[in-house]
Design a protein around this motif. Structure first.
Motif, PDB file in Angstrom:
ATOM      1  N   ARG A 257       0.818  -1.206   0.000  1.00 36.32           N
ATOM      2  CA  ARG A 257       0.000   0.000   0.000  1.00 36.32           C
ATOM      3  C   ARG A 257       0.854   1.261   0.000  1.00 36.32           C
ATOM      4  NH1 ARG A 257      -1.254  -3.523   3.861  1.00 36.32           N
ATOM      5  NH2 ARG A 257      -3.318  -4.535   3.886  1.00 36.32           N
ATOM      6  N   PRO A 258       0.309   2.364  -0.537  1.00 34.37           N
ATOM      7  CA  PRO A 258       0.975   3.652  -0.356  1.00 34.37           C
ATOM      8  C   PRO A 258       1.093   3.974   1.134  1.00 34.37           C
ATOM      9  CG  PRO A 258      -0.772   3.811  -1.997  1.00 34.37           C
ATOM     10  CD  PRO A 258      -0.920   2.475  -1.345  1.00 34.37           C
ATOM     11  N   GLY A 259       2.248   4.474   1.529  1.00 33.49           N
ATOM     12  CA  GLY A 259       2.482   4.827   2.924  1.00 33.49           C
ATOM     13  C   GLY A 259       3.124   3.740   3.743  1.00 33.49           C
ATOM     14  N   GLU A 260       3.156   2.497   3.235  1.00 39.57           N
ATOM     15  CA  GLU A 260       3.839   1.440   3.966  1.00 39.57           C
ATOM     16  C   GLU A 260       5.343   1.662   3.946  1.00 39.57           C
ATOM     17  OE1 GLU A 260       2.936  -2.438   2.551  1.00 39.57           O
ATOM     18  OE2 GLU A 260       0.851  -2.396   3.220  1.00 39.57           O
ATOM     19  N   VAL A 261       6.006   1.100   4.924  1.00 43.18           N
ATOM     20  CA  VAL A 261       7.460   1.056   4.936  1.00 43.18           C
ATOM     21  C   VAL A 261       7.873  -0.395   4.777  1.00 43.18           C
ATOM     22  CG1 VAL A 261       9.555   1.451   6.278  1.00 43.18           C
ATOM     23  CG2 VAL A 261       7.687   3.123   6.357  1.00 43.18           C
ATOM     24  N   ILE A 262       8.660  -0.673   3.732  1.00 45.06           N
ATOM     25  CA  ILE A 262       9.068  -2.045   3.466  1.00 45.06           C
ATOM     26  C   ILE A 262      10.565  -2.192   3.718  1.00 45.06           C
ATOM     27  CG2 ILE A 262       7.229  -2.344   1.769  1.00 45.06           C
ATOM     28  CD1 ILE A 262       9.398  -2.255  -0.388  1.00 45.06           C
ATOM     29  N   ALA A 263      10.951  -3.404   4.025  1.00 45.53           N
ATOM     30  CA  ALA A 263      12.359  -3.725   4.227  1.00 45.53           C
ATOM     31  C   ALA A 263      13.000  -4.076   2.883  1.00 45.53           C
ATOM     32  CB  ALA A 263      12.496  -4.896   5.198  1.00 45.53           C
ATOM     33  N   THR A 264      14.308  -3.978   2.826  1.00 45.05           N
ATOM     34  CA  THR A 264      15.068  -4.369   1.637  1.00 45.05           C
ATOM     35  C   THR A 264      16.243  -5.236   2.075  1.00 45.05           C
ATOM     36  OG1 THR A 264      16.583  -2.487   1.692  1.00 45.05           O
ATOM     37  CG2 THR A 264      14.498  -2.180   0.523  1.00 45.05           C
ATOM     38  N   ARG A 265      16.832  -5.927   1.127  1.00 43.82           N
ATOM     39  CA  ARG A 265      17.973  -6.789   1.425  1.00 43.82           C
ATOM     40  C   ARG A 265      19.155  -5.993   1.978  1.00 43.82           C
ATOM     41  NH1 ARG A 265      19.332 -11.960   0.271  1.00 43.82           N
ATOM     42  NH2 ARG A 265      21.544 -12.496   0.044  1.00 43.82           N
TER      43      ARG A 265
ATOM     44  N   GLY B 158      18.995  -3.626   4.046  1.00 41.89           N
ATOM     45  CA  GLY B 158      18.720  -3.070   5.365  1.00 41.89           C
ATOM     46  C   GLY B 158      18.280  -1.620   5.323  1.00 41.89           C
ATOM     47  N   ILE B 159      18.029  -1.086   4.129  1.00 41.63           N
ATOM     48  CA  ILE B 159      17.529   0.276   3.951  1.00 41.63           C
ATOM     49  C   ILE B 159      16.005   0.219   3.941  1.00 41.63           C
ATOM     50  CG2 ILE B 159      17.419   2.240   2.366  1.00 41.63           C
ATOM     51  CD1 ILE B 159      20.178   1.361   1.314  1.00 41.63           C
ATOM     52  N   SER B 160      15.370   0.965   4.827  1.00 41.29           N
ATOM     53  CA  SER B 160      13.910   0.987   4.852  1.00 41.29           C
ATOM     54  C   SER B 160      13.394   1.959   3.794  1.00 41.29           C
ATOM     55  CB  SER B 160      13.398   1.393   6.237  1.00 41.29           C
ATOM     56  OG  SER B 160      13.875   2.685   6.601  1.00 41.29           O
ATOM     57  N   VAL B 161      12.293   1.571   3.136  1.00 42.18           N
ATOM     58  CA  VAL B 161      11.749   2.352   2.025  1.00 42.18           C
ATOM     59  C   VAL B 161      10.274   2.637   2.277  1.00 42.18           C
ATOM     60  CG1 VAL B 161      11.253   2.379  -0.447  1.00 42.18           C
ATOM     61  CG2 VAL B 161      13.401   1.395   0.376  1.00 42.18           C
ATOM     62  N   GLU B 162       9.920   3.915   2.269  1.00 43.41           N
ATOM     63  CA  GLU B 162       8.511   4.301   2.350  1.00 43.41           C
ATOM     64  C   GLU B 162       7.919   4.297   0.944  1.00 43.41           C
ATOM     65  OE1 GLU B 162       5.573   7.821   4.089  1.00 43.41           O
ATOM     66  OE2 GLU B 162       7.727   8.213   3.839  1.00 43.41           O
ATOM     67  N   ILE B 163       6.763   3.665   0.797  1.00 42.31           N
ATOM     68  CA  ILE B 163       6.103   3.579  -0.501  1.00 42.31           C
ATOM     69  C   ILE B 163       5.276   4.833  -0.730  1.00 42.31           C
ATOM     70  CG2 ILE B 163       4.552   2.246  -1.958  1.00 42.31           C
ATOM     71  CD1 ILE B 163       7.236   0.887  -1.250  1.00 42.31           C
ATOM     72  N   ASP B 164       5.780   5.702  -1.551  1.00 42.91           N
ATOM     73  CA  ASP B 164       5.027   6.892  -1.933  1.00 42.91           C
ATOM     74  C   ASP B 164       4.014   6.558  -3.016  1.00 42.91           C
ATOM     75  OD1 ASP B 164       4.830  10.006  -2.013  1.00 42.91           O
ATOM     76  OD2 ASP B 164       5.115   9.417  -4.104  1.00 42.91           O
ATOM     77  N   ASN B 165       4.396   5.623  -3.909  1.00 41.13           N
ATOM     78  CA  ASN B 165       3.535   5.273  -5.039  1.00 41.13           C
ATOM     79  C   ASN B 165       3.783   3.815  -5.403  1.00 41.13           C
ATOM     80  OD1 ASN B 165       2.386   4.989  -7.690  1.00 41.13           O
ATOM     81  ND2 ASN B 165       2.443   7.215  -7.900  1.00 41.13           N
TER      82      ASN B 165
ATOM     83  N   LEU C 274      13.734  12.084  -2.827  1.00 36.71           N
ATOM     84  CA  LEU C 274      13.452  10.747  -2.306  1.00 36.71           C
ATOM     85  C   LEU C 274      13.521  10.713  -0.789  1.00 36.71           C
ATOM     86  CD1 LEU C 274      15.509   8.616  -4.884  1.00 36.71           C
ATOM     87  CD2 LEU C 274      13.058   9.116  -4.918  1.00 36.71           C
ATOM     88  N   THR C 275      13.405  11.867  -0.169  1.00 45.68           N
ATOM     89  CA  THR C 275      13.456  11.943   1.291  1.00 45.68           C
ATOM     90  C   THR C 275      12.142  11.457   1.899  1.00 45.68           C
ATOM     91  OG1 THR C 275      14.982  13.811   1.205  1.00 45.68           O
ATOM     92  CG2 THR C 275      13.767  13.486   3.260  1.00 45.68           C
ATOM     93  N   SER C 276      12.261  10.647   2.938  1.00 46.97           N
ATOM     94  CA  SER C 276      11.096  10.193   3.701  1.00 46.97           C
ATOM     95  C   SER C 276      11.222  10.686   5.135  1.00 46.97           C
ATOM     96  CB  SER C 276      11.020   8.664   3.686  1.00 46.97           C
ATOM     97  OG  SER C 276      10.095   8.191   4.650  1.00 46.97           O
ATOM     98  N   GLY C 277      10.084  11.012   5.729  1.00 48.49           N
ATOM     99  CA  GLY C 277      10.098  11.429   7.127  1.00 48.49           C
ATOM    100  C   GLY C 277      10.131  10.275   8.102  1.00 48.49           C
ATOM    101  N   ILE C 278       9.818   9.049   7.630  1.00 49.94           N
ATOM    102  CA  ILE C 278       9.726   7.917   8.561  1.00 49.94           C
ATOM    103  C   ILE C 278      10.586   6.726   8.146  1.00 49.94           C
ATOM    104  CG2 ILE C 278       7.393   8.580   9.285  1.00 49.94           C
ATOM    105  CD1 ILE C 278       6.326   6.302   7.513  1.00 49.94           C
ATOM    106  N   ALA C 279      11.271   6.829   7.006  1.00 46.35           N
ATOM    107  CA  ALA C 279      12.107   5.733   6.535  1.00 46.35           C
ATOM    108  C   ALA C 279      13.405   6.299   5.967  1.00 46.35           C
ATOM    109  CB  ALA C 279      11.367   4.909   5.478  1.00 46.35           C
ATOM    110  N   ASP C 280      14.315   5.405   5.635  1.00 48.85           N
ATOM    111  CA  ASP C 280      15.595   5.851   5.093  1.00 48.85           C
ATOM    112  C   ASP C 280      15.466   6.474   3.714  1.00 48.85           C
ATOM    113  OD1 ASP C 280      17.061   4.844   7.311  1.00 48.85           O
ATOM    114  OD2 ASP C 280      17.014   2.820   6.432  1.00 48.85           O
ATOM    115  N   LEU C 281      14.433   6.083   2.988  1.00 46.44           N
ATOM    116  CA  LEU C 281      14.307   6.463   1.593  1.00 46.44           C
ATOM    117  C   LEU C 281      12.853   6.347   1.189  1.00 46.44           C
ATOM    118  CD1 LEU C 281      16.362   7.084  -0.796  1.00 46.44           C
ATOM    119  CD2 LEU C 281      16.220   4.654  -1.357  1.00 46.44           C
TER     120      LEU C 281
END
Length: 457
Positions: free
Chosen positions: A288-296, A298-305, A385-392
């Protein structure tokens, strides 16, 4: 020997085929018999590019033919020939050097191509007589045809499982090892971003990995975006934007075809092909938009779209590529509409963190008439690509969409490893000689030439 459509080994009944240019038309004309000169004049033939003229004999039959081309080094200059000429055998009567002959044969094959899986063609192409040793040119043609066939096939017949089957068939033929991590095993083996994008589909997401070559040779990692259909996810595309999204695995098609070409020509590399294959679907468990997902990484990614999903699946694959300590990483992706808007459908956008790799690709593209255009990794734009709640964040701005997508990918590539990323359209909207409407290989031939120059072969 099985030849592609448009070719024959038998010259018994082949008629002579000449090649002329408008600039050299006067010289061509002077070398012809009086009747041929008169016939060309009556038909208004002057060697203009994209033209063809059948020459009559004294009995009303065909004595031969002449093609009008412009750039004799451009394969597509010859692409009109197979369907502009009668469907019979032809043999080249104009002396051409090796590079021009290779361009003619490749262009003839590209022009002969038709996607026939679901619809029979109206007619067969004319056939060009070739020598028994067809070699590298036909391997390059097979790679281009592979891209076209994969991209043209609808998703029902070219989903993640079918992409896997293609990789396994190629791997078996060339003695490569193929391993596949699918479904929840992606979570168990730390590929969470690939899993997140593909988990809503009824077909399991997967990472397809093919390994080939001598471990003593330099490690080459090829990565291709394998989004077999992109609905846009919960940020759903409009109908016109979704219509051709069977082609969103065009990056994977390029990477697979290039890997096949590298193995066929036995370049001295240790090859690893990595294809994250998913379908970006809508379902109860879609990301979903707004979720924060993990990556291999270890960088957290907020889903903007959720429609910026290609970079999400690629980031896990790029991290895996970096873990191999490669000499070079090359990825292909139908990543952004921004690249197409900036450069149009025929000119893929090249991003690279290494000037030598970029220049080698650019030079090969110019020489082979398979161009790419370098775009900047303008790192100040990371602010988009700045996120307020995730690394990216995976998106966030309409500014410089192709650049920010490349910058996102760069975060997942080792800083000390050469890397090149091609944002490729992989499609012809309209049919042109040598470029039928549908899937298309762009930057593939020049990528291979760059690798050949880098590694020797």
């Amino acid at each position: 020997m099985n030849l592609p459509d448009g070719f024959t080994l038998d010259a018994h009944d082949a008629l002579p085929l000449q090649v002329a240019t408008r600039a050299g038309f006067a010289e061509w004309q002077q070398a012809q018999p009086a009747a041929a000169r008169a016939w060309a004049g009556a038909q208004g033939f002057d060697g203009s590019p994209g033209t063809a003229l059948v020459l009559p004999d004294a009995d009303g039959g065909i004595a031969g033919a002449v093609l009008g081309v412009e750039d004799m080094h451009d394969p597509c200059a010859y692409g009109h020939a197979p369907f502009a000429l009668p469907a019979r055998d032809w043999t080249l009567a104009t002396p051409l050097d090796e590079s021009r002959r290779a361009a003619l044969e490749l262009g003839w094959g590209l022009g002969s191509y038709r996607f026939t899986r679901y619809k029979a063609p109206l007619r067969a192409p004319a056939r060009l007589q070739v020598a028994g040793a067809v070699g590298e040119t036909f391997d390059v043609l097979a790679a281009c045809t592979r891209v076209r066939d994969l991209v043209n096939t609808p998703t029902e017949d070219m989903g993640p499982d079918q992409l896997e089957a293609v990789a396994r068939e190629i791997g078996e033929r060339h003695g490569a090892q193929v391993e596949v991590i699918a479904g929840d095993a992606l979570l168990e083996q730390n590929y969470p971003a690939i899993h997140a994008v593909g988990r809503a589909s009824h077909r399991a997401p997967r990472l397809i990995a093919l390994h080939w070559g001598d471990e003593a040779h330099p490690q080459l990692a090829l990565v291709g975006k394998g989004v077999c259909f992109d609905s846009g996810g919960l940020d759903i595309k409009p109908a016109d934007g979704m219509r051709n999204m069977k082609k969103d695995m065009g990056g994977a098609a390029h990477a697979i075809a290039l890997a096949e070409l590298v193995m066929a020509q036995r370049l001295p590399v240790r090859l690893s092909l990595l294809v994250p294959a998913v379908e970006n679907s809508i379902g109860p468990n879609a990301f979903r938009p707004g979720e924060v997902i993990a990556t291999r990484a270890g960088i957290s990614v907020e889903i903007d779209n959720t429609d910026a999903e290609g970079r999400i699946v690629l980031c896990d694959a790029l991290v895996r590529a970096g873990e191999l300590s490669p000499d070079l990483i090359v990825d292909f992706a139908t990543l952004t509409g921004a690249a197409r808007i900036a450069l149009g459908p025929d000119l893929p956008a090249l991003f690279a963190n290494d000037d030598g790799v970029a220049q080698g690709w650019l030079d090969a593209g110019s020489e082979l008439r398979d161009p790419v255009w370098r775009m900047p990794l303008w790192r100040p734009y990371l602010r988009y690509l700045t996120s307020g709640i995730a690394d990216l964040a995976n998106a966030g701005s309409k500014m410089a969409g192709a650049v920010t997508a490349a910058l996102y990918l760069e975060r997942f590539v080792p800083a000390d490893r050469p890397w090149a990323h091609l944002d490729v359209y992989a499609w012809n909207d309209n049919a042109r000689p040598g470029r039928p409407a549908g899937g298309e290989a762009l930057g593939l031939r020049s990528a291979y030439a760059m690798l050949k120059a880098r590694y020797g072969g």
